[in-house]
Structure formats: structure tokens, C-alpha cells
Write an enzyme that holds these catalytic residues in place. Structure first.
Site, PDB file in Angstrom:
ATOM      1  N   VAL A  59     -24.384 -30.704 -40.838  1.00 22.83           N
ATOM      2  CA  VAL A  59     -23.288 -30.581 -39.881  1.00 22.83           C
ATOM      3  C   VAL A  59     -22.337 -31.766 -39.981  1.00 22.83           C
ATOM      4  CG1 VAL A  59     -22.669 -30.262 -37.458  1.00 22.83           C
ATOM      5  CG2 VAL A  59     -24.782 -29.269 -38.338  1.00 22.83           C
TER       6      VAL A  59
ATOM      7  N   SER B 157     -28.207 -27.656 -29.511  1.00 23.64           N
ATOM      8  CA  SER B 157     -28.840 -26.520 -30.185  1.00 23.64           C
ATOM      9  C   SER B 157     -29.046 -25.399 -29.175  1.00 23.64           C
ATOM     10  CB  SER B 157     -30.193 -26.944 -30.770  1.00 23.64           C
ATOM     11  OG  SER B 157     -30.963 -25.820 -31.132  1.00 23.64           O
ATOM     12  N   SER B 158     -28.979 -24.172 -29.660  1.00 23.65           N
ATOM     13  CA  SER B 158     -29.170 -23.033 -28.749  1.00 23.65           C
ATOM     14  C   SER B 158     -30.603 -22.927 -28.246  1.00 23.65           C
ATOM     15  CB  SER B 158     -28.773 -21.729 -29.454  1.00 23.65           C
ATOM     16  OG  SER B 158     -29.562 -21.512 -30.607  1.00 23.65           O
ATOM     17  N   CYS B 159     -31.527 -23.718 -28.807  1.00 27.70           N
ATOM     18  CA  CYS B 159     -32.912 -23.670 -28.324  1.00 27.70           C
ATOM     19  C   CYS B 159     -33.048 -24.311 -26.947  1.00 27.70           C
ATOM     20  CB  CYS B 159     -33.856 -24.329 -29.316  1.00 27.70           C
ATOM     21  SG  CYS B 159     -33.712 -26.118 -29.384  1.00 27.70           S
TER      22      CYS B 159
ATOM     23  N   TYR C 187     -38.182 -30.675 -28.885  1.00 27.56           N
ATOM     24  CA  TYR C 187     -36.823 -30.791 -29.439  1.00 27.56           C
ATOM     25  C   TYR C 187     -35.798 -30.311 -28.416  1.00 27.56           C
ATOM     26  CZ  TYR C 187     -32.837 -29.877 -32.558  1.00 27.56           C
ATOM     27  OH  TYR C 187     -31.594 -29.850 -33.146  1.00 27.56           O
TER      28      TYR C 187
ATOM     29  N   LYS D 254     -32.646 -32.297 -26.580  1.00 19.75           N
ATOM     30  CA  LYS D 254     -31.251 -31.847 -26.641  1.00 19.75           C
ATOM     31  C   LYS D 254     -30.670 -31.632 -25.239  1.00 19.75           C
ATOM     32  CE  LYS D 254     -30.276 -31.951 -30.983  1.00 19.75           C
ATOM     33  NZ  LYS D 254     -29.187 -32.820 -31.467  1.00 19.75           N
TER      34      LYS D 254
ATOM     35  N   HIS E 283     -35.251 -23.859 -42.000  1.00 22.93           N
ATOM     36  CA  HIS E 283     -34.984 -22.707 -41.146  1.00 22.93           C
ATOM     37  C   HIS E 283     -34.960 -21.424 -41.980  1.00 22.93           C
ATOM     38  CE1 HIS E 283     -33.335 -25.992 -38.518  1.00 22.93           C
ATOM     39  NE2 HIS E 283     -34.017 -25.297 -37.639  1.00 22.93           N
TER      40      HIS E 283
ATOM     41  N   ARG F  67     -31.099 -12.085 -35.020  1.00 21.51           N
ATOM     42  CA  ARG F  67     -30.715 -13.491 -34.981  1.00 21.51           C
ATOM     43  C   ARG F  67     -29.226 -13.623 -35.288  1.00 21.51           C
ATOM     44  NH1 ARG F  67     -34.798 -13.580 -32.806  1.00 21.51           N
ATOM     45  NH2 ARG F  67     -36.670 -14.857 -33.176  1.00 21.51           N
TER      46      ARG F  67
END
Length: 327
Positions: free
Chosen positions: A19, A113-115, A142, A146, A189, A219
Site C-alpha cells: 500500500v 482494515s475491514s476486519c 490485529y 486497527k 492472503h 469476497r
């Protein structure tokens, strides 16, 4: 006055990562002077070392910060190294954001992160789903780190924005892929892992490739250069517009492609791009994970940004990057 003095000095934390390097490319493509973009490798600056981070900021005095540095990995890595995932990410975020504030940085963008969203969040997942339920256990450490990063930005804004004029923002990307990805056979991933697996199967002329699960889960995937474009867009949004669409207690913005596909479709698309001609089989005795993980990117679309690179184009670029890496 020279061009260098007109342009903000920008520190991209994690500039060698997938990124961070895409953000550097985007800034340069937008006309930013490369000499005004600062980066440090991990060997040069350990972001978990508070004293080193403070010394770096005191010396370099950047005007803006993109916080793209993080310890990342797939399910296997998150399960195997939970202590490192929570500790390293918490330390990096706290050190960089605090040092930025102490050294007069007015604008900072934190990449999450979307998590961060609950395991059973509504689909697509809106920004206000944050902290409304239990997290996915496999990557909870994690995700907690975040979430803390978002709240550090919000807290510094709440306490210091009025008197110090800081404006620290957060963006939450969906699953990213593309140039600079990690293709490790165990710690990567889904897209980079499948690119490697299909490539190795092609070279070995393997008759089948077996993939975990049923292939039915959906996904969402976003090409990393789109993520970089969105990051720069959000960083440069007028403050009045940003504040109008967010709040001091919920300031993050989702960044997604806008639609999702099944793992079965992803696998066939990657097999086609790689040129694998064997059979793709799914091992339904292995877990699927969540049935769907799509984020709601409606807010960012209303703020004038939308993804441009579709999955077919993105996978071709990602496979080319993989071939470059293994060479």
C-alpha cells in the site's frame, strides 16, 4: 520560491510495502516532487521504538503522514502470531501518531482494515457497524489494534484539533491485492496465495489444484493502486466536507470496490490469467470462513471517489508482479 518549498513534505510510513509504495506512486503521478516524499525501511527506522520514531520526526519535520506501515498476514499468520500482530501494530500506530502530533504534523491518514467490523455485521458493512458485535476470532488481535488506531486519531482530534489545528483521518480498505503483494505460501492472503499455487501447478503440470472450502463465500477485492488513489483523495478532502460526513466519534471511511465475487469465481479467474489448464477442486471438509464480507463504500462515492480497476485487469497486473518477484 522553489517547487520544493511549495509542496508539503510527506512521510509515507511503510513506503516499501504494497500500500505504501502505491501511495508513493500515486503522489508522484499527481505531480508531487519525489524529493518531498520521505520514507524509511524497517532497518533504518524501527517504528515500534518510540525514541527512534520521535527522533526521526524531530529531524525530518514532515507536513503530512500516510500511516501505511503494519504487520499484516492471512488467517494462518494471524492464528500463529497473535502476540506480534497486536503488539507491533499498537506500538507502530501509537508511536507514529503521537510523534506526528508532537512535531506539528497537521494532516495524517491512518490505514486500517475491514476486519475491524464484527463477524456478524450487516452486509454490506457500513461505517457505523464498528464496535457493535464480536470480532472474527482468528484475526481479533490485529482487528483490535486497527480499531485502536482509529480511536487514537479520533482522540487526538477531539483533544487537540481546536487548539493545534490537527486533522487526523482514517480509511478502512477491503481485501487488497496487486503489485508489491506478499506471495508467501503460508502467510499470504487469498489472491496472492492462489496466484502462487496456480503458477506452481502450471509449471509442475499438476492435473488438479485443491482449494479450501466450498468456493461459495463472497469476497470483495480492491486493486492496491485504487486504494492509493482513494487515500490521497481522502487526505486532500476539504475539512468542512470531511467533517460534514463524519463525526468526532466515528471518523473513518470505508474504501471498497463496490461489489463482490465468490471464491469459486476468483479461483477460475486466476487460473485463466495464469494459464493453468488443469481441474480446480474444492475441499469442502475445510472451513469457508464468513459467507460474505462486503463493505459499504457509499460514503466515499458520495465524496467523489470510485474504484476504476476491475478484477480481470487487476489480476493480470498482479500476476505480472508475481513473475517479476520470482525472477
Amino acid at each position: 520560491m522553489t517547487m520544493n518549498n511549495k509542496m508539503p513534505k510527506i512521510y509515507v510510513a511503510g513506503h516499501r510495502g504494497m500500500v505504501g509504495s502505491a501511495i508513493v506512486r500515486q503522489l508522484i503521478a499527481n505531480g508531487h516532487d519525489p524529493a518531498q516524499i520521505v520514507g524509511r525501511t524497517h532497518a533504518e527506522l524501527d517504528l515500534t521504538d518510540q525514541a527512534a520514531v520521535r527522533a526521526f520526526f524531530a529531524t525530518e519535520k514532515p507536513d503530512q503522514v500516510y500511516l501505511a506501515a503494519a504487520k499484516v498476514g492471512g488467517i494462518h499468520a494471524n492464528n500463529t502470531y497473535p502476540a506480534e500482530f497486536i503488539y507491533d501494530n499498537l506500538m507502530v500506530q501509537a508511536n507514529v501518531i503521537d510523534a506526528a502530533f508532537r512535531n506539528g504534523v497537521k494532516k495524517l491518514l491512518f490505514l486500517g482494515s475491514s476486519c475491524i467490523y464484527p463477524k456478524l455485521a450487516p452486509q454490506p458493512m457500513p461505517e457505523n457497524a464498528l464496535l457493535t458485535g464480536f470480532l472474527e476470532p482468528t484475526n481479533e488481535p490485529y482487528a483490535v489494534a486497527k480499531i485502536a488506531g482509529i480511536k487514537i486519531c479520533e482522540s487526538y482530534n477531539r483533544q487537540y484539533q481546536k487548539d493545534h489545528g490537527i486533522d487526523y483521518r482514517s480509511v478502512m480498505p477491503t481485501n487488497l491485492y496487486g503489485p508489491g503483494d506478499n506471495y508467501h505460501p503460508e502467510n499470504s492472503h487469498v489472491i496472492p496465495a492462489l496466484i502462487r499455487r496456480f503458477h506452481e501447478a502450471k509449471i509442475a503440470q499438476a492435473p488438479t489444484v485443491s482449494i479450501w472450502g466450498s468456493g461459495k463465500p463472497y469476497r470483495e477485492f480492491l486493486f492496491v493502486d485504487d486504494m492509493a488513489s482513494a487515500s490521497v483523495h481522502v487526505m486532500n478532502l476539504d475539512k468542512a466536507i470531511y467533517d460534514e460526513h463524519t463525526s468526532p466519534m466515528q471518523s473513518h471511511i470505508n474504501v471498497g470496490y463496490g461489489s463482490d465475487i465468490t471464491i469459486l469465481e476468483v479461483a477460475h479467474a486466476i487460473g485463466s490469467v495464469v494459464g493453468y489448464s488443469g481441474e480446480i477442486v474444492f475441499d469442502s471438509t475445510k472451513p469457508d470462513g464468513a459467507p460474505r464480507k462486503l463493505i459499504d463504500s457509499g460514503l466515499l462515492k458520495r465524496l467523489g471517489w470510485q474504484a476504476k480497476i476491475n478484477i480481470e485487469t487487476g489480476l493480470k497486473l498482479a500476476y505480472a508482479d508475481f513473475l517479476n518477484q520470482i525472477r
